[in-house]
Design a protein around this motif. Structure first.
Motif, PDB file in Angstrom:
ATOM      1  N   LYS A  71      18.943   2.701 -14.028  1.00 13.19           N
ATOM      2  CA  LYS A  71      19.309   1.266 -13.625  1.00 13.19           C
ATOM      3  C   LYS A  71      19.770   1.223 -12.141  1.00 13.19           C
ATOM      4  N   LYS A  72      20.881   2.075 -12.134  1.00  9.16           N
ATOM      5  CA  LYS A  72      21.559   2.272 -10.721  1.00  9.16           C
ATOM      6  C   LYS A  72      20.604   2.613  -9.520  1.00  9.16           C
ATOM      7  N   TYR A  73      19.675   3.741  -9.795  1.00 10.71           N
ATOM      8  CA  TYR A  73      18.748   3.917  -8.826  1.00 10.71           C
ATOM      9  C   TYR A  73      17.597   2.853  -8.454  1.00 10.71           C
ATOM     10  N   PHE A  74      17.219   2.202  -9.761  1.00 13.28           N
ATOM     11  CA  PHE A  74      16.508   0.935  -9.248  1.00 13.28           C
ATOM     12  C   PHE A  74      17.027  -0.298  -8.414  1.00 13.28           C
ATOM     13  N   ASP A  75      18.118  -0.457  -8.979  1.00 11.64           N
ATOM     14  CA  ASP A  75      18.657  -1.620  -8.406  1.00 11.64           C
ATOM     15  C   ASP A  75      19.043  -1.129  -6.716  1.00 11.64           C
ATOM     16  N   LYS A  76      19.355   0.304  -6.264  1.00 12.90           N
ATOM     17  CA  LYS A  76      19.464   0.650  -4.944  1.00 12.90           C
ATOM     18  C   LYS A  76      18.020   0.740  -4.283  1.00 12.90           C
ATOM     19  N   PHE A  77      17.170   1.343  -4.869  1.00 14.75           N
ATOM     20  CA  PHE A  77      15.925   1.721  -4.399  1.00 14.75           C
ATOM     21  C   PHE A  77      14.660   0.691  -4.306  1.00 14.75           C
ATOM     22  N   GLY A  78      14.669  -0.018  -5.414  1.00 15.97           N
ATOM     23  CA  GLY A  78      13.588  -0.927  -5.618  1.00 15.97           C
ATOM     24  C   GLY A  78      12.852  -0.224  -6.908  1.00 15.97           C
ATOM     25  N   ASP A  79      11.550  -0.979  -7.374  1.00 18.76           N
ATOM     26  CA  ASP A  79      10.991  -0.604  -8.632  1.00 18.76           C
ATOM     27  C   ASP A  79      10.504   0.728  -8.783  1.00 18.76           C
ATOM     28  N   SER A  80      10.512   1.439  -7.571  1.00 15.09           N
ATOM     29  CA  SER A  80      10.081   2.961  -7.837  1.00 15.09           C
ATOM     30  C   SER A  80      10.801   3.607  -6.631  1.00 15.09           C
ATOM     31  N   PHE A  81      11.497   4.930  -7.033  1.00 20.41           N
ATOM     32  CA  PHE A  81      11.808   5.801  -6.147  1.00 20.41           C
ATOM     33  C   PHE A  81      11.523   7.529  -6.554  1.00 20.41           C
ATOM     34  N   SER A  82      11.721   8.083  -5.524  1.00 18.45           N
ATOM     35  CA  SER A  82      11.055   9.409  -5.828  1.00 18.45           C
ATOM     36  C   SER A  82      12.159  10.482  -5.520  1.00 18.45           C
ATOM     37  N   LEU A  83      12.012  11.827  -5.927  1.00 16.79           N
ATOM     38  CA  LEU A  83      12.940  12.921  -5.549  1.00 16.79           C
ATOM     39  C   LEU A  83      11.901  14.060  -5.378  1.00 16.79           C
ATOM     40  N   LYS A  84      12.469  14.796  -4.197  1.00 18.06           N
ATOM     41  CA  LYS A  84      11.648  15.984  -3.757  1.00 18.06           C
ATOM     42  C   LYS A  84      12.375  17.133  -4.413  1.00 18.06           C
ATOM     43  N   ILE A  85      11.968  17.938  -4.941  1.00 18.01           N
ATOM     44  CA  ILE A  85      12.496  19.287  -5.361  1.00 18.01           C
ATOM     45  C   ILE A  85      11.851  20.521  -4.844  1.00 18.01           C
ATOM     46  N   GLY A  86      12.488  21.340  -4.360  1.00 16.45           N
ATOM     47  CA  GLY A  86      11.992  22.327  -3.573  1.00 16.45           C
ATOM     48  C   GLY A  86      11.195  21.774  -2.258  1.00 16.45           C
ATOM     49  N   MET A  87      10.279  22.705  -2.020  1.00 15.68           N
ATOM     50  CA  MET A  87       9.463  22.421  -0.725  1.00 15.68           C
ATOM     51  C   MET A  87       8.237  21.632  -1.154  1.00 15.68           C
ATOM     52  N   SER A  88       7.664  21.327  -2.159  1.00 15.64           N
ATOM     53  CA  SER A  88       6.506  20.716  -2.207  1.00 15.64           C
ATOM     54  C   SER A  88       6.314  19.767  -3.649  1.00 15.64           C
ATOM     55  N   LYS A  89       7.427  19.930  -4.450  1.00 14.64           N
ATOM     56  CA  LYS A  89       7.337  19.125  -5.999  1.00 14.64           C
ATOM     57  C   LYS A  89       7.939  17.985  -5.619  1.00 14.64           C
ATOM     58  N   HIS A  90       7.123  17.032  -6.220  1.00 15.51           N
ATOM     59  CA  HIS A  90       7.492  15.420  -6.133  1.00 15.51           C
ATOM     60  C   HIS A  90       7.723  14.912  -7.585  1.00 15.51           C
ATOM     61  N   LEU A  91       8.904  13.996  -7.646  1.00 19.76           N
ATOM     62  CA  LEU A  91       8.835  13.206  -8.888  1.00 19.76           C
ATOM     63  C   LEU A  91       9.081  11.963  -8.618  1.00 19.76           C
ATOM     64  N   ILE A  92       8.468  10.969  -9.587  1.00 21.90           N
ATOM     65  CA  ILE A  92       8.620   9.521  -9.279  1.00 21.90           C
ATOM     66  C   ILE A  92       9.046   8.736 -10.477  1.00 21.90           C
ATOM     67  N   LEU A  93       9.949   8.024 -10.458  1.00 18.16           N
ATOM     68  CA  LEU A  93      10.065   7.295 -11.549  1.00 18.16           C
ATOM     69  C   LEU A  93      10.169   5.874 -11.175  1.00 18.16           C
ATOM     70  N   SER A  94       9.555   5.014 -12.237  1.00 23.33           N
ATOM     71  CA  SER A  94       8.881   3.552 -11.727  1.00 23.33           C
ATOM     72  C   SER A  94       9.159   2.697 -12.870  1.00 23.33           C
ATOM     73  N   ARG A  95       9.575   1.451 -12.381  1.00 22.32           N
ATOM     74  CA  ARG A  95       9.297   0.207 -13.565  1.00 22.32           C
ATOM     75  C   ARG A  95       8.375  -0.873 -12.935  1.00 22.32           C
ATOM     76  N   ASP A  96       7.561  -0.211 -12.194  1.00 21.31           N
ATOM     77  CA  ASP A  96       6.352  -1.058 -11.610  1.00 21.31           C
ATOM     78  C   ASP A  96       5.335  -1.274 -12.558  1.00 21.31           C
ATOM     79  N   ASN A  97       4.648  -2.353 -12.885  1.00 18.01           N
ATOM     80  CA  ASN A  97       3.731  -2.417 -13.847  1.00 18.01           C
ATOM     81  C   ASN A  97       2.424  -2.093 -12.856  1.00 18.01           C
ATOM     82  N   GLU A  98       2.065  -2.135 -11.834  1.00 20.62           N
ATOM     83  CA  GLU A  98       1.239  -1.572 -11.127  1.00 20.62           C
ATOM     84  C   GLU A  98       0.985   0.097 -11.306  1.00 20.62           C
ATOM     85  N   ILE A  99       1.935   0.667 -11.124  1.00 24.16           N
ATOM     86  CA  ILE A  99       1.974   2.170 -11.354  1.00 24.16           C
ATOM     87  C   ILE A  99       1.847   2.370 -12.894  1.00 24.16           C
TER      88      ILE A  99
END
Length: 448
Positions: free
Chosen positions: A34-62
């Protein structure tokens, strides 16, 4: 072309901030999400290492994109396909691709509405029996009671006459122990070596095999008896693959039955606990449920017909599952590069959708924190269902959704018809495991 130019992602959470919060996230990720959504919007991402990406979303389109519109490009992540399958085997919950489709087509007919109607009377009698020992006039810790009820409904719907209480209880204990350890493995991957070195992995694999052995014995006894019993096991034994005309192997049956146990009892217990909590806090809504049940009973004694008329009771259950979805989060990983809205995603991106947050997103819901069953009645229901994922969505939507709604409506109707419910707690504590587990919810049942 550089990766930064080719691919684009939602606003990024810094890896430094993530590691600062990591211990709290492991204990309970929901406040941090909830804290991250309030700060970044309905989706935010995290890059792990050089090329791994993670997205967390509360967006209905996604959510719609990965679960329905382009679901073929999104497979379950290794959290489900690797960690879960280690203990649950290769059933509907853990497999992907052609094998999943083959299994889904095979099993789906057993959960057709007409088949479920055949199980209703047996289900009804199990629920009545379970509720006969409810403690009255003193505070009751609700989740263990609902867990026992839901487990017995699933077990006796699967194996109507084929299982002793001793075996039933052993299956329940094993499922609980294995799930708790599984959560530790997922949340503490850096301790994998320690879990292996101390024998914890071996111990829980042995428990899973003991569970397999119990279920195998039940299946083999049923096959040998050649009895025609009206339960889910018989329905599953009767299924045939389209291409070969053969049924499932005993090993495959065991894997699918384990999935039904896991998916079918704890999610239902969670939803019933949350629903009764809200009924105990809202006497006027409880009265409306009571009035509907009495009115329906005056119209018909047929249990299936009664269930079909429980529109308000169903709305109450749906609103409880909106606020506290039993399966509170899901994840997928794209097999190929993909575009979702403004984002161009590299293959292998892990996308998590928080149904808990999507169900409370003010973009889709008015007064999202309030308990308002009318959201799921009449014209309002059409709007609400666009953003509502209590059983997932798309081709992988929970196969037992109809079974669960029948069970929950019957349970609520029997309780409200006989008791007034008063909630002791002013708030709810949560333990977000594979499912969203309520902790310490206490109610008082008083005879009407």
């Amino acid at each position: 072309m550089s990766e930064n130019k080719k691919y684009s992602y939602p606003n990024k959470l810094s890896i430094f901030r993530f590691f600062l919060d990591a211990e709290g996230v492991r204990r309970n990720p929901i406040p941090f999400h909830k804290k991250y959504f309030d700060k970044f919007g309905d989706s935010f991402s995290l890059k792990i290492g050089m090329s791994k990406h993670l997205i967390l979303s509360r967006d209905n389109e996604i959510a719609q994109h990965i679960l329905q519109k382009n679901q073929k490009n999104y497979h379950k992540s290794k959290f489900q396909s690797v960690y879960l399958s280690k203990y649950l085997g290769k059933g509907l919950l853990t497999v992907d691709g052609d094998f999943w489709l083959k299994q889904r087509r095979l099993i789906q007919p057993a959960f057709h509405k007409q088949k479920m109607n055949q199980l209703v009377e047996n289900m009804n009698q199990i629920i009545i029996s379970e509720l006969a020992v409810l403690v009255e006039k003193k505070a009751v810790d609700l989740f263990p009671v609902m867990s026992q009820l839901a487990f017995n409904v699933v077990a006796k719907s699967l194996f109507q006459l084929s299982i002793s209480e001793e075996k039933l209880n052993r299956i329940k204990v094993i499922i609980g122990e294995v799930q708790n350890f599984l959560i530790k493995e997922i949340r503490l991957p850096h301790k994998a070596w320690w879990f292996a070195a101390t024998g914890q992995v071996k111990k829980h694999l042995e428990l899973a095999e003991e569970n397999n052995s119990i279920i195998r014995g039940i299946i083999e006894d049923r096959i040998a008896s050649n009895e025609g019993i009206n339960d889910l096991l018989s329905m599953l034994l009767e299924t045939r693959y389209e291409d070969t005309g053969e049924g499932m192997s005993v090993k495959q049956l065991i894997d699918e039955i384990k999935v039904l146990f896991i998916a079918g009892h704890e999610t239902t217990a969670n939803a019933l606990t949350f629903t009764l909590y809200f009924l105990g806090r809202n006497p006027e809504i409880q009265q409306k449920v009571f009035d509907e049940i009495i009115e329906i009973k005056s119209q018909t004694e047929n249990v299936v017909e009664q269930l079909q008329k429980m529109t308000y009771t169903s709305a109450v259950l749906n609103e409880a599952m909106r606020l506290y979805p039993p399966a509170w989060i899901t994840d997928r990983q794209n097999v190929e590069d993909d575009n979702i809205g403004l984002f161009n995603l590299k293959k292998g991106t892990l996308i998590g959708v928080s149904f808990y947050e999507l169900h409370r997103n003010p973009k889709y819901w008015d007064n999202p924190e309030e308990f308002i069953p009318e959201r799921f009645l009449g014209e309002q229901k059409k709007h609400s269902m666009q953003y509502f994922y209590p059983f997932g969505a798309g081709p992988r939507m929970c196969i037992g959704a109809g079974f669960a709604m029948y069970e929950m409506c019957l349970t609520i109707s029997h309780i409200v018809k006989k008791y007034r419910i008063k909630t002791v707690n002013s708030d709810i504590k949560l333990n977000p495991l594979i499912t969203l587990k309520p902790v310490g919810v206490e109610v008082i049942f008083s005879k009407r």
